[in-house]
Every structure is written in C-alpha cells, then in structure tokens.
Write a protein that holds these residues in place. Structure first.
Motif, PDB file in Angstrom:
ATOM      1  N   ILE A   1     -64.107  24.603  26.542  1.00  0.00           N
ATOM      2  CA  ILE A   1     -64.140  24.259  25.368  1.00  0.00           C
ATOM      3  C   ILE A   1     -63.594  24.223  24.629  1.00  0.00           C
ATOM      4  N   GLN A   2     -63.557  22.894  23.287  1.00  0.00           N
ATOM      5  CA  GLN A   2     -63.230  22.113  22.379  1.00  0.00           C
ATOM      6  C   GLN A   2     -64.147  22.410  21.101  1.00  0.00           C
ATOM      7  N   GLU A   3     -63.257  22.166  19.793  1.00  0.00           N
ATOM      8  CA  GLU A   3     -64.102  22.133  18.760  1.00  0.00           C
ATOM      9  C   GLU A   3     -65.542  21.135  18.427  1.00  0.00           C
ATOM     10  N   ASP A   4     -65.399  19.673  18.891  1.00  0.00           N
ATOM     11  CA  ASP A   4     -66.377  19.049  19.754  1.00  0.00           C
ATOM     12  C   ASP A   4     -67.130  18.859  20.458  1.00  0.00           C
ATOM     13  N   LYS A   5     -66.302  19.754  21.250  1.00  0.00           N
ATOM     14  CA  LYS A   5     -67.510  19.601  22.772  1.00  0.00           C
ATOM     15  C   LYS A   5     -66.790  20.023  23.938  1.00  0.00           C
TER      16      LYS A   5
END
Length: 212
Positions: free
Chosen positions: A59-63
């Motif tokens: 899980i990343q900030e944008d995707k």
C-alpha cells in the motif's frame, strides 16, 4: 491483508519495464498481480484455468500493488526479503526469480555471498546485509515452512572429530543448533580451512561468522 486469490488465469501482460502482470478473474473482478517470471512459465500453459495465487499487498500513498506467488512459502520469503533495509519489491522479485526459493534460502542461511551477488542489483554489501539480517530467521523458518535446502556434501565438512569438538564448544558458548548449523555450512566453503586440522581455527572462524 489478502492471503491468496483463487480465480481464472485470464491473461499475462509484460510491461515495458519487463514486469509480468497476471490478470486473475475472481468473481467477475479482474485483479492485476505482479508475478515472478518463474510463475509466468508455469501459468503460460494454464490459460483460462483456475489457479491459486498467494499474495502480498503493498500500500502506497497513491496506489496499491498486489504481488503474487506460486506458494505460501515463496510469498513469506518475499515478505522477509523486503523487510531488509534497502531491499525493495523489485529486488525481492529478482532474488526469487534468479535463485529460486531453495537456493536463495540456502545461500542466506549459509552466508554464501558469491551466490547472493548473482541476483541483479545485489553487490557484496547488500548480499552481506541480507545474510546478516535473515540467516538466523530463515534457519528457523525454513524448517517450519518445509523448505529443503542443499547441504554441503560430507567431503565439504570438517572431519568428524573436529566437527564434534566444534559443535560442543559452540553449544557451550550459548549458540543454538540452528546458528551452529548455519555457521558450519558457511565456513566449510573455505578450502584452506577444510585442510586445517586445528579445531581452534575452526572455532575462531565459526565465532567470527556468527558475530558478523
């Protein structure tokens, strides 16, 4: 966390940066899952077949990115790898692709730096860090996970009388059986040491390896 997905192998796409994306249809939803090329070879003969993929969700900030593996053990090894400082997702995939689970675990447990540096993007310092951070964890984990690794042939081990004294000394110093096994496998790759009948040299080498 998604432990695994079971669905239809709809398509495998190769991206411009040579990553392999499996499109897995589960209950009318198509999941994009990045998979190692080793798994691609297996799945290429199973188009439209129902397959089970063990997953790791980043899980990343944008995707969000799903990574998929053939077995739970392979997925769990990937988790261990990306937990090492400086080891990213793509390097973790490359490690499994290059060596396979058995050889990779064997190299880490025995501290075989020359084998680990075969992984693209892994130099001596990175290989040493992987071995240092994971050798004890994987010594224990691989038995629980049922991962078999190649052990040195008997000719590549110290003589029985040296081996007995070495093991007894290390046990007395408080090292675990798993740590002792890993140390002996690692230092037994030293051809000069194999010719050395002095048990004290073996003990010094084992302690030095364990202290890295």
């Amino acid at each position: 966390m998604i432990s695994y997905l079971k669905g239809i192998n709809t398509e495998i796409v190769k991206t411009i940066n040579n990553r392999h994306i499996l499109i897995l249809e589960v209950n009318d939803i198509g999941y994009e899952i990045q998979v190692p090329s080793r798994l691609v070879q297996q799945l290429s003969t199973e188009n439209s077949a129902t397959v089970q993929i063990f997953t790791y969700l980043q899980i990343q900030e944008d995707k969000q990115i799903l990574y998929g593996f053939a077995t739970a053990a392979e997925r769990d090894l990937f988790r261990q790898l990306v937990g090492v400082s400086g080891i990213g997702m793509q390097l973790g995939i490359a490690a499994i692709d290059t060596l396979g689970i058995s050889d990779l675990v064997g190299a880490i447990v025995s501290g075989n730096i020359s084998t680990l540096t075969k992984i693209p993007g892994v130099g001596n310092k990175t290989a040493e860090r992987i071995a240092l951070e994971l050798k004890t964890k994987l010594s224990q984990w691989r038995k629980l996970a049922g991962v078999a690794i190649d052990q040195p042939a008997s000719s590549s081990l110290p003589k029985p009388e040296i081996l007995e004294d070495l093991e007894m000394t290390l046990l007395a110093l408080g090292y675990s059986n798993e740590e002792i096994e890993s140390a002996i496998n690692a230092i037994s790759q030293n051809d000069l040491l194999l010719k050395n009948p002095n048990v004290e040299e073996w003990i010094r080498s084992a302690i030095a390896w364990l202290g890295e």
